[in-house]
Write an enzyme that holds these catalytic residues in place. Structure first.
Site, PDB file in Angstrom:
ATOM      1  N   LYS A  12       1.198  -0.972   0.528  1.00  0.00           N
ATOM      2  CA  LYS A  12       0.133  -0.160  -0.076  1.00  0.00           C
ATOM      3  C   LYS A  12       0.672   1.485  -0.393  1.00  0.00           C
ATOM      4  CE  LYS A  12       1.175   1.035   4.837  1.00  0.00           C
ATOM      5  NZ  LYS A  12       1.866   2.370   5.013  1.00  0.00           N
ATOM      6  N   PRO A  95       9.668  -3.975   0.514  1.00  0.00           N
ATOM      7  CA  PRO A  95      11.021  -4.153   2.049  1.00  0.00           C
ATOM      8  C   PRO A  95      10.537  -3.697   3.193  1.00  0.00           C
ATOM      9  CG  PRO A  95      10.107  -1.900   0.703  1.00  0.00           C
ATOM     10  CD  PRO A  95       9.262  -3.395   0.091  1.00  0.00           C
ATOM     11  N   MET A  96      10.904  -4.396   4.455  1.00  0.00           N
ATOM     12  CA  MET A  96      11.180  -4.077   5.869  1.00  0.00           C
ATOM     13  C   MET A  96      11.104  -2.553   6.276  1.00  0.00           C
ATOM     14  SD  MET A  96      11.953  -8.074   6.616  1.00  0.00           S
ATOM     15  CE  MET A  96      12.924  -8.271   5.783  1.00  0.00           C
ATOM     16  N   GLY A 102       4.296  -3.904   4.393  1.00  0.00           N
ATOM     17  CA  GLY A 102       4.687  -5.257   3.950  1.00  0.00           C
ATOM     18  C   GLY A 102       3.937  -6.068   4.855  1.00  0.00           C
ATOM     19  N   SER A 104       2.239  -5.970   7.840  1.00  0.00           N
ATOM     20  CA  SER A 104       0.664  -6.286   7.184  1.00  0.00           C
ATOM     21  C   SER A 104      -0.306  -6.708   6.491  1.00  0.00           C
ATOM     22  CB  SER A 104       0.730  -4.564   8.215  1.00  0.00           C
ATOM     23  OG  SER A 104       0.526  -4.086   8.654  1.00  0.00           O
ATOM     24  N   ASP A 137      -2.427  -1.627  10.163  1.00  0.00           N
ATOM     25  CA  ASP A 137      -2.385  -1.504   9.328  1.00  0.00           C
ATOM     26  C   ASP A 137      -3.293  -3.165   8.657  1.00  0.00           C
ATOM     27  OD1 ASP A 137      -1.116   1.107   8.873  1.00  0.00           O
ATOM     28  OD2 ASP A 137       0.227   0.338   8.424  1.00  0.00           O
TER      29      ASP A 137
END
Ligand code: C5P
Length: 283
Positions: A12, A95-96, A102, A104, A137
């Site tokens: 998102k 990516p973290m 990601g 979530s 999220d």
């Protein structure tokens, strides 16, 4: 054996993010617009009869037992009392610490896929409530449509957004979300706006209240925003670190990518109208 392979967990972007207050428990009240995009992690699910939930592959930086997908599966077991388990395989692309949701989204996809495979029959609203225990999220990804969000991000109203292409830069830093939210410098009293004011061409007005704090802590984020700003209204998503800019034409986005300095990882993504797994659930 029941299985689902290559289930997408889309990212998102927060088209804007205003911090309007803080709850007694320290969580912040927000107003944001969530936009799904077609850049995804992929997950495989294989049902186990022995009740164990295991992640089958190594994911650098995410220990299997604390992985949000494993926690999501175990939470669904606890909630429903199912005796089934699952092997989970996570193909990580997102990516973290990037602000693209990601972890979530992986958790939301896990809840939706296993609720289907285990036939545990939770409704979308019940799964969203369960998801909220894993992160603010997560409910949005189960909601599955682009949304205007309030509360801590869990009060959602569907919005329609135009088809667009986004160029996203990963500035090469992991931003710790709690550090951004707890900063003394954070403005927490943005005046609430009305959903009726949300309009796709109001981009210059919408801002991300977390951006100033993140840029002060991580100059790399600021540098990416400055560079991308030559092509349009470049902004940070979530609590960072990723930075994005929207384009009506795919070719305009491609042109930006070709000029991208080599020091940054970047990608192009198209807007999605809904989460690809949304039809697995009853509304
Ligand atoms: O819910 P999530 O795990 O994504 O949040 C990570 C951290 O970000 C929380 O522990 C909290 O410090 C902060 N946060 C917040 N207000 C929100 C969302 C997150 O203060 N609405």
């Amino acid at each position: 054996m029941k299985f689902l392979h290559q289930c997408p967990a889309p990212a998102k972007l927060n088209l804007f993010l205003h911090v309007t207050g803080r709850r007694d428990d320290g969580y912040h009240l927000l107003q944001t617009a969530f936009q799904l995009i077609d850049h995804c992690d992929l997950l495989d699910f294989d049902v186990r009869q022995d009740g164990q939930v295991l992640r089958t592959n190594d994911v650098p930086g995410v220990p299997a037992d604390s992985d949000l997908i494993v926690r999501a599966a175990r939470l669904l077991q606890q909630k429903t009392g199912t005796t089934l388990g699952a092997d989970l395989t996570l193909h990580k692309t997102l990516p973290m610490g990037g602000g693209v949701g990601g972890g979530s989204s992986d958790a939301a996809t896990t809840l939706m896929a296993l609720n289907h495979l285990w036939q545990t029959g939770l409704s979308r609203a019940e799964l969203m409530l369960l998801g909220l225990q894993l992160g603010a999220d997560v409910p949005f990804f189960i909601f599955g449509e682009n949304a205007f969000a309030e509360g801590v991000g869990e009060e959602l109203q569907a919005i329609s957004t135009p088809e667009r292409w986004f160029v996203v830069i990963e500035p090469g830093v992991h931003v710790p979300t709690p550090a951004i939210f707890s900063s003394r410098e954070l403005t927490r009293d943005s005046k609430p706006v009305r959903i009726a004011d949300f309009s796709s061409n109001a981009e210059n007005y919408w801002r991300n209240d977390l951006q100033t704090v993140a840029c002060a802590m991580f100059p790399q984020v600021d540098e990416a925003i400055q560079w991308l700003s030559q092509f349009g209204n470049a902004k940070m998503t979530g609590s960072g670190a990723c930075v994005f800019c929207a384009f009506a034409d795919e070719s305009a986005a491609d042109k930006v990518i070709t000029q991208m300095p080599g020091r940054w990882k970047s990608w192009k993504a198209k807007s999605l109208n809904q989460h690809p797994l949304v039809d697995l659930l009853q509304r």
